[in-house]
Design a protein around this motif. Structure first.
Motif, PDB file in Angstrom:
ATOM      1  N   MET A  99       0.803  -0.787   0.252  1.00  0.00           N
ATOM      2  CA  MET A  99      -0.238   0.051  -0.045  1.00  0.00           C
ATOM      3  C   MET A  99       1.309   1.311   0.160  1.00  0.00           C
ATOM      4  O   MET A  99       1.228   1.283   1.032  1.00  0.00           O
ATOM      5  N   SER A 100       0.538   1.591  -0.877  1.00  0.00           N
ATOM      6  CA  SER A 100       1.607   2.925  -1.002  1.00  0.00           C
ATOM      7  C   SER A 100       1.121   4.548  -0.931  1.00  0.00           C
ATOM      8  O   SER A 100      -0.088   4.482  -0.355  1.00  0.00           O
ATOM      9  N   GLN A 101       1.712   5.177  -0.613  1.00  0.00           N
ATOM     10  CA  GLN A 101       0.538   7.001   0.281  1.00  0.00           C
ATOM     11  C   GLN A 101      -0.418   7.178  -1.099  1.00  0.00           C
ATOM     12  O   GLN A 101      -0.772   8.182  -1.293  1.00  0.00           O
ATOM     13  N   SER A 102       0.513   7.200  -2.749  1.00  0.00           N
ATOM     14  CA  SER A 102      -0.200   7.741  -3.825  1.00  0.00           C
ATOM     15  C   SER A 102      -1.624   6.741  -4.107  1.00  0.00           C
ATOM     16  O   SER A 102      -2.158   7.243  -4.949  1.00  0.00           O
ATOM     17  N   GLN A 103      -2.306   5.701  -3.107  1.00  0.00           N
ATOM     18  CA  GLN A 103      -3.410   5.289  -3.110  1.00  0.00           C
ATOM     19  C   GLN A 103      -4.614   6.219  -2.674  1.00  0.00           C
ATOM     20  O   GLN A 103      -4.409   6.969  -1.856  1.00  0.00           O
ATOM     21  N   THR A 104      -5.159   6.164  -3.480  1.00  0.00           N
ATOM     22  CA  THR A 104      -6.842   7.130  -3.351  1.00  0.00           C
ATOM     23  C   THR A 104      -7.365   6.164  -2.244  1.00  0.00           C
ATOM     24  O   THR A 104      -7.007   5.191  -2.150  1.00  0.00           O
ATOM     25  N   PRO A 105      -8.808   7.117  -1.782  1.00  0.00           N
ATOM     26  CA  PRO A 105      -9.250   6.220  -0.455  1.00  0.00           C
ATOM     27  C   PRO A 105     -10.753   5.095  -1.265  1.00  0.00           C
ATOM     28  O   PRO A 105     -10.373   3.670  -0.787  1.00  0.00           O
ATOM     29  N   ALA A 106     -10.863   4.834  -2.097  1.00  0.00           N
ATOM     30  CA  ALA A 106     -11.715   4.218  -2.898  1.00  0.00           C
ATOM     31  C   ALA A 106     -10.756   2.855  -2.868  1.00  0.00           C
ATOM     32  O   ALA A 106     -10.949   1.304  -3.107  1.00  0.00           O
ATOM     33  N   GLU A 107      -8.933   3.143  -3.337  1.00  0.00           N
ATOM     34  CA  GLU A 107      -8.353   1.557  -3.684  1.00  0.00           C
ATOM     35  C   GLU A 107      -8.044   1.137  -1.878  1.00  0.00           C
ATOM     36  O   GLU A 107      -7.820  -0.028  -2.407  1.00  0.00           O
ATOM     37  N   ILE A 108      -8.052   1.913  -1.603  1.00  0.00           N
ATOM     38  CA  ILE A 108      -7.160   1.508   0.752  1.00  0.00           C
ATOM     39  C   ILE A 108      -8.927   0.699   0.423  1.00  0.00           C
ATOM     40  O   ILE A 108      -8.698  -0.136   0.685  1.00  0.00           O
ATOM     41  N   GLU A 109     -10.018   1.297   0.304  1.00  0.00           N
ATOM     42  CA  GLU A 109     -11.008   0.206   1.118  1.00  0.00           C
ATOM     43  C   GLU A 109     -11.127  -0.865   0.375  1.00  0.00           C
ATOM     44  O   GLU A 109     -11.387  -1.753   0.330  1.00  0.00           O
ATOM     45  N   ALA A 110     -10.588  -0.465  -1.178  1.00  0.00           N
ATOM     46  CA  ALA A 110     -10.960  -1.835  -2.094  1.00  0.00           C
ATOM     47  C   ALA A 110      -9.398  -3.011  -1.776  1.00  0.00           C
ATOM     48  O   ALA A 110     -10.788  -4.098  -1.574  1.00  0.00           O
ATOM     49  N   ASP A 111      -8.524  -2.538  -1.185  1.00  0.00           N
ATOM     50  CA  ASP A 111      -7.392  -3.263  -0.669  1.00  0.00           C
ATOM     51  C   ASP A 111      -8.038  -4.064   0.304  1.00  0.00           C
ATOM     52  O   ASP A 111      -7.196  -5.464   0.471  1.00  0.00           O
ATOM     53  N   ILE A 112      -8.552  -2.974   0.811  1.00  0.00           N
ATOM     54  CA  ILE A 112      -9.205  -3.607   2.816  1.00  0.00           C
ATOM     55  C   ILE A 112      -9.476  -4.743   2.601  1.00  0.00           C
ATOM     56  O   ILE A 112      -9.979  -5.745   2.999  1.00  0.00           O
ATOM     57  N   ALA A 113     -10.863  -4.710   1.164  1.00  0.00           N
ATOM     58  CA  ALA A 113     -12.536  -5.737   1.138  1.00  0.00           C
ATOM     59  C   ALA A 113     -10.837  -6.655   0.731  1.00  0.00           C
ATOM     60  O   ALA A 113     -11.818  -8.061   1.265  1.00  0.00           O
ATOM     61  N   ARG A 114     -10.303  -7.014  -0.166  1.00  0.00           N
ATOM     62  CA  ARG A 114      -9.761  -8.191  -0.837  1.00  0.00           C
ATOM     63  C   ARG A 114      -8.779  -8.864   0.575  1.00  0.00           C
ATOM     64  O   ARG A 114      -8.539 -10.163   0.498  1.00  0.00           O
ATOM     65  N   GLN A 115      -8.641  -7.749   1.292  1.00  0.00           N
ATOM     66  CA  GLN A 115      -7.875  -8.683   2.735  1.00  0.00           C
ATOM     67  C   GLN A 115      -8.399  -9.293   3.365  1.00  0.00           C
ATOM     68  O   GLN A 115      -8.354 -10.193   3.591  1.00  0.00           O
ATOM     69  N   ARG A 116      -9.848  -8.870   4.265  1.00  0.00           N
ATOM     70  CA  ARG A 116     -10.858  -9.505   4.498  1.00  0.00           C
ATOM     71  C   ARG A 116     -11.113 -10.348   3.866  1.00  0.00           C
ATOM     72  O   ARG A 116     -11.742 -11.818   3.747  1.00  0.00           O
ATOM     73  N   GLU A 117     -11.572 -10.766   2.533  1.00  0.00           N
ATOM     74  CA  GLU A 117     -11.962 -12.152   1.596  1.00  0.00           C
ATOM     75  C   GLU A 117     -10.817 -12.916   2.012  1.00  0.00           C
ATOM     76  O   GLU A 117     -11.327 -14.399   2.562  1.00  0.00           O
ATOM     77  N   GLU A 118      -9.753 -13.005   2.081  1.00  0.00           N
ATOM     78  CA  GLU A 118      -8.453 -13.523   1.835  1.00  0.00           C
ATOM     79  C   GLU A 118      -8.355 -14.081   3.073  1.00  0.00           C
ATOM     80  O   GLU A 118      -8.180 -15.170   3.582  1.00  0.00           O
ATOM     81  N   LEU A 119      -8.459 -13.181   4.838  1.00  0.00           N
ATOM     82  CA  LEU A 119      -8.520 -13.366   6.035  1.00  0.00           C
ATOM     83  C   LEU A 119      -9.721 -14.574   6.131  1.00  0.00           C
ATOM     84  O   LEU A 119      -9.500 -15.299   6.617  1.00  0.00           O
ATOM     85  N   ALA A 120     -10.533 -14.524   5.732  1.00  0.00           N
ATOM     86  CA  ALA A 120     -12.200 -15.052   5.802  1.00  0.00           C
ATOM     87  C   ALA A 120     -11.941 -16.084   5.367  1.00  0.00           C
ATOM     88  O   ALA A 120     -12.409 -18.096   5.794  1.00  0.00           O
ATOM     89  N   GLY A 121     -11.203 -16.804   3.492  1.00  0.00           N
ATOM     90  CA  GLY A 121     -10.919 -17.700   3.321  1.00  0.00           C
ATOM     91  C   GLY A 121     -10.069 -18.310   3.968  1.00  0.00           C
ATOM     92  O   GLY A 121      -9.716 -19.743   4.152  1.00  0.00           O
ATOM     93  N   THR A 122      -9.003 -18.018   4.538  1.00  0.00           N
ATOM     94  CA  THR A 122      -7.662 -18.563   5.471  1.00  0.00           C
ATOM     95  C   THR A 122      -8.515 -19.324   6.833  1.00  0.00           C
ATOM     96  O   THR A 122      -7.981 -20.091   7.371  1.00  0.00           O
ATOM     97  N   VAL A 123      -9.504 -18.433   7.313  1.00  0.00           N
ATOM     98  CA  VAL A 123     -10.137 -18.868   8.689  1.00  0.00           C
ATOM     99  C   VAL A 123     -10.738 -20.024   8.505  1.00  0.00           C
ATOM    100  O   VAL A 123     -11.249 -21.045   9.164  1.00  0.00           O
ATOM    101  N   ASP A 124     -12.056 -20.054   8.010  1.00  0.00           N
ATOM    102  CA  ASP A 124     -12.249 -21.023   6.779  1.00  0.00           C
ATOM    103  C   ASP A 124     -11.579 -21.913   6.762  1.00  0.00           C
ATOM    104  O   ASP A 124     -11.840 -23.598   7.232  1.00  0.00           O
TER     105      ASP A 124
END
Length: 65
Positions: free
Chosen positions: A1-26
């Motif tokens: 995650m770089s300084q130049s990300q927009t808030p929408a890109e940051i939110e999208a990255d967080i959503a992707r990470q949540r999905e990955e973590l949910a898969g790992t937990v499952d």
């Protein structure tokens, strides 16, 4: 995650990470459940074997004394 990300890109990255973590937990839950099931089966077999041994000893003692 770089300084130049927009808030929408940051939110999208967080959503992707949540999905990955949910898969790992499952996946981990499945592994734990499978291990627990296997251990329960082994414990049941060991208990049954113990009963068989005790009955065998009782029968042996009954007929040898």
């Amino acid at each position: 995650m770089s300084q130049s990300q927009t808030p929408a890109e940051i939110e999208a990255d967080i959503a992707r990470q949540r999905e990955e973590l949910a898969g790992t937990v499952d996946e981990l839950q499945t592994r734990v459940r499978e291990t627990a099931t296997r251990q329960a089966k082994i414990a049941g077999i060991a208990a049954a074997a113990g009963v068989v041994v005790l009955v065998g000893v009782a029968v042996y003692r009954r007929f040898t004394h």
